[in-house]
Scaffold this active site. Sequence first.
Site, PDB file in Angstrom:
ATOM      1  N   THR A  32      32.913 -99.343 -24.310  1.00 34.14           N
ATOM      2  CA  THR A  32      34.079 -98.379 -24.090  1.00 34.14           C
ATOM      3  C   THR A  32      33.407 -97.413 -23.142  1.00 34.14           C
ATOM      4  OG1 THR A  32      34.741 -98.083 -26.370  1.00 34.14           O
ATOM      5  CG2 THR A  32      35.736 -96.316 -24.873  1.00 34.14           C
ATOM      6  N   GLY A  87      31.082 -93.868 -27.659  1.00 34.43           N
ATOM      7  CA  GLY A  87      32.052 -94.498 -28.199  1.00 34.43           C
ATOM      8  C   GLY A  87      31.867 -94.370 -29.895  1.00 34.43           C
ATOM      9  N   ALA A  88      32.622 -94.988 -30.646  1.00 35.48           N
ATOM     10  CA  ALA A  88      32.179 -95.138 -32.031  1.00 35.48           C
ATOM     11  C   ALA A  88      32.671 -96.457 -32.810  1.00 35.48           C
ATOM     12  CB  ALA A  88      32.947 -93.947 -32.624  1.00 35.48           C
ATOM     13  N   ASP A  89      32.312 -96.588 -33.955  1.00 40.30           N
ATOM     14  CA  ASP A  89      32.921 -97.882 -34.447  1.00 40.30           C
ATOM     15  C   ASP A  89      33.558 -97.301 -35.708  1.00 40.30           C
ATOM     16  OD1 ASP A  89      30.811 -99.847 -33.529  1.00 40.30           O
ATOM     17  OD2 ASP A  89      29.495 -98.602 -34.212  1.00 40.30           O
ATOM     18  N   LYS A  99      28.522 -94.842 -36.238  1.00 38.43           N
ATOM     19  CA  LYS A  99      28.436 -95.592 -34.821  1.00 38.43           C
ATOM     20  C   LYS A  99      26.924 -96.411 -35.138  1.00 38.43           C
ATOM     21  CE  LYS A  99      27.498 -92.923 -31.201  1.00 38.43           C
ATOM     22  NZ  LYS A  99      28.027 -93.981 -30.563  1.00 38.43           N
ATOM     23  N   GLY A 100      26.661 -97.113 -34.048  1.00 36.27           N
ATOM     24  CA  GLY A 100      25.614 -97.978 -33.884  1.00 36.27           C
ATOM     25  C   GLY A 100      25.734 -99.345 -34.051  1.00 36.27           C
ATOM     26  N   GLU A 108      21.478 -92.415 -29.313  1.00 35.13           N
ATOM     27  CA  GLU A 108      22.345 -91.605 -29.122  1.00 35.13           C
ATOM     28  C   GLU A 108      22.522 -90.353 -29.929  1.00 35.13           C
ATOM     29  OE1 GLU A 108      25.395 -95.671 -28.978  1.00 35.13           O
ATOM     30  OE2 GLU A 108      25.010 -94.744 -30.710  1.00 35.13           O
TER      31      GLU A 108
HETATM   32  C1  5RP Z   1      26.499 -98.213 -29.899  1.00 28.84           C
HETATM   33  C2  5RP Z   1      27.767 -97.292 -30.554  1.00 28.84           C
HETATM   34  C3  5RP Z   1      28.924 -97.722 -30.089  1.00 28.84           C
HETATM   35  O1  5RP Z   1      29.330 -96.583 -29.375  1.00 28.84           O
HETATM   36  C4  5RP Z   1      30.080 -98.210 -30.874  1.00 28.84           C
HETATM   37  O2  5RP Z   1      29.374 -99.421 -31.366  1.00 28.84           O
HETATM   38  C5  5RP Z   1      31.393 -98.564 -30.134  1.00 28.84           C
HETATM   39  O3  5RP Z   1      31.155 -99.665 -29.349  1.00 28.84           O
HETATM   40  P1  5RP Z   1      32.318-100.205 -28.461  1.00 28.84           P
HETATM   41  O4  5RP Z   1      32.449 -99.053 -27.341  1.00 28.84           O
HETATM   42  O5  5RP Z   1      31.656-101.348 -27.500  1.00 28.84           O
HETATM   43  O6  5RP Z   1      33.274-100.657 -29.269  1.00 28.84           O
HETATM   44  O7  5RP Z   1      27.518 -96.747 -31.365  1.00 28.84           O
HETATM   45  O8  5RP Z   1      25.424 -98.011 -30.865  1.00 28.84           O
END
Ligand code: 5RP
Length: 232
Positions: A32, A87-89, A99-100, A108
């Site tokens: 993202t 971004g976030a999971d 996250k992560g 981050e």
């Molecule tokens: C990286 C993160 C990312 O922000 C999270 O994994 C979201 O990733 P994406 O934007 O690819 O869905 O925390 O450590």
Amino acid sequence: MTPENDYKKQAAVQALELVRSGMVLGLGSGSTIAHFIDELGARLRSGQLQRVCGVPTSVETAQRATAAGIALTTLAAHAQLELAVDGADEIDAQCNLIKGLGRCMLREKVVVQHALQFVVVADDSKRVGRLGTRGPLPVEILPFEAGAHVRWLGTLGCRAELWLAADGTPLVTDNGNQLAKCWFTDGIGDPWALALQLQARAGIVEHGLFLGMATQVITAGAGGVRSQRCTG
Ligand code: 5RP
């Protein structure tokens, strides 16, 4: 572009509206944020924005930002950032995050804790009723006696495993640490209590719970772009 990727781009582009010339940004990591970086680069090249620089949260982000023509800086040079975008999971209703899963949570979190505003961008599949229901909680661990840290994580009500690369070797972060994944069957009942337990344990370097840190969440989906101010 898949619909999910398109939603990520819509959320990232919306966050660009918060960026002003001269700002020092925290630049998160992941797919993202890749859209955010590319769009920021385009606006700098067109002159729509000027003198914006960023503190990157991963080697990958540093490379992408440089390729996009964004100047990089450090927290040593800028103790306070106007805005961090990441971004976030997973995102719950109170703007608490996991996250992560992009393996960059330690850097981050370091960058976000220096930011006046922390804006989260994501496609709306990341919104959850309870953290830990969409995927695992990532935890960065010390390589020394990594197996013992994973075993301890397994006593916290989750199934814990060392995060392995495709070739079966432990994944190594930009910081030289290893990672574990913690799978919670019904999600995380009390994320704040879990965060305290993780913070207090030697060998646990950082965890993916970002609680009470986000100031705004921007998500996009089939229903359009939604921006939520966080009160916590
Ligand atoms: C990286 C993160 C990312 O922000 C999270 O994994 C979201 O990733 P994406 O934007 O690819 O869905 O925390 O450590």
